[in-house]
Write a protein that holds these residues in place. Structure first.
Motif: not given
Length: 243
Positions: A219-240
């Motif tokens: 939660x305190x990592x700078x990489x946490x800011x990128x999590x919404x981008x990752x989730x948006x990409x997963x929504x666009x992709x076919x199910x794993x």
């Protein structure tokens, strides 16, 4: 009444501060050169690579992959050094970590010695058995709750081959393993790759459990800011696919 004049140096500081506030979010979320992603050495990384490549292409990212023992993987994520693949969202971890949408689903399979076979189809069929597990790994809520209550865990921090040697040495009755493909024949191939004769080990006919696989970040990592981008990409992709 005239507005008091603001000294030039003070006005300049205010302007720079305002510009900084506007630019900071976009700068923080600029496309990273490389995204550090730690993966447990107990998983078959080659079978995860197609899904990770698909995600990287959708995000225009480049993964900086590292394969770590599970304890080091957890520490790397908790300290904000990397994202982590394969950490289960346990209640304790949810206090300090954030988790992406599932990138795929994981099957938990049972392996036993052919000389003393076990083919459990439900978690309650592990009653009284000793089970080889990766220390600190989560195998899903039902299996995690059954540790020490239903079956006796035998922990290892080693890789797949190390845990197989524990099983074949009789240190446990069966071993739990996650498999990165719906075809169990590829799990048999992992036995061969680990130097174990496939006929010495019996694979259960169906997975004991299935669970989603996430990417975790502190939660305190700078990489946490990128999590919404990752989730948006997963929504666009076919199910794993199931792992």
């Amino acid at each position: 009444m005239a507005t008091p004049a603001v000294p030039l140096s003070q006005a300049r500081r205010h302007l720079l501060a305002a510009l900084g506030a506007l630019l900071a979010p976009s700068m923080a979320l600029a496309r990273p050169e490389r995204v550090p992603l730690a993966v447990s050495q107990s998983v078959n990384q080659s079978l995860l690579e197609p899904r990770l490549s698909e995600l990287a292409q959708a995000l225009d990212w480049r993964w900086d992959l590292s394969s770590l023992p599970f304890s080091r993987l957890l520490l790397s994520v908790e300290q904000g050094q990397s994202l982590g693949l394969g950490l289960g969202p346990t209640p304790a971890r949810l206090q300090t970590l954030l988790f992406s949408r599932p990138i795929l689903r994981s099957g938990v399979w049972a392996l036993s010695r052919s000389s003393q076979p076990h083919d459990p189809k439900r978690v309650d069929e592990l009653q009284g058995l000793s089970v080889c597990l990766v220390r600190d790994a989560s195998y899903g809520a039902e299996l995690d709750a059954a540790r020490d209550q239903l079956f006796e865990p035998q922990y290892s921090t080693g890789d797949f081959a190390t845990r197989l040697r524990m099983l074949l040495a009789g240190r446990c009755d069966l071993m739990l393993v996650t498999h990165a493909h719906p075809d169990p024949a590829l799990l048999i191939q992992r036995l061969h790759d680990a130097g174990v004769p496939p006929d010495s080990v019996m694979l259960g006919r169906q997975p004991l459990a299935e669970q989603p696989v996430h990417i975790a970040v502190a939660r305190t990592s700078p990489w946490a800011a990128y999590l919404p981008r990752l989730d948006q990409a997963l929504l666009r992709l076919r199910p794993g696919t199931r792992t």
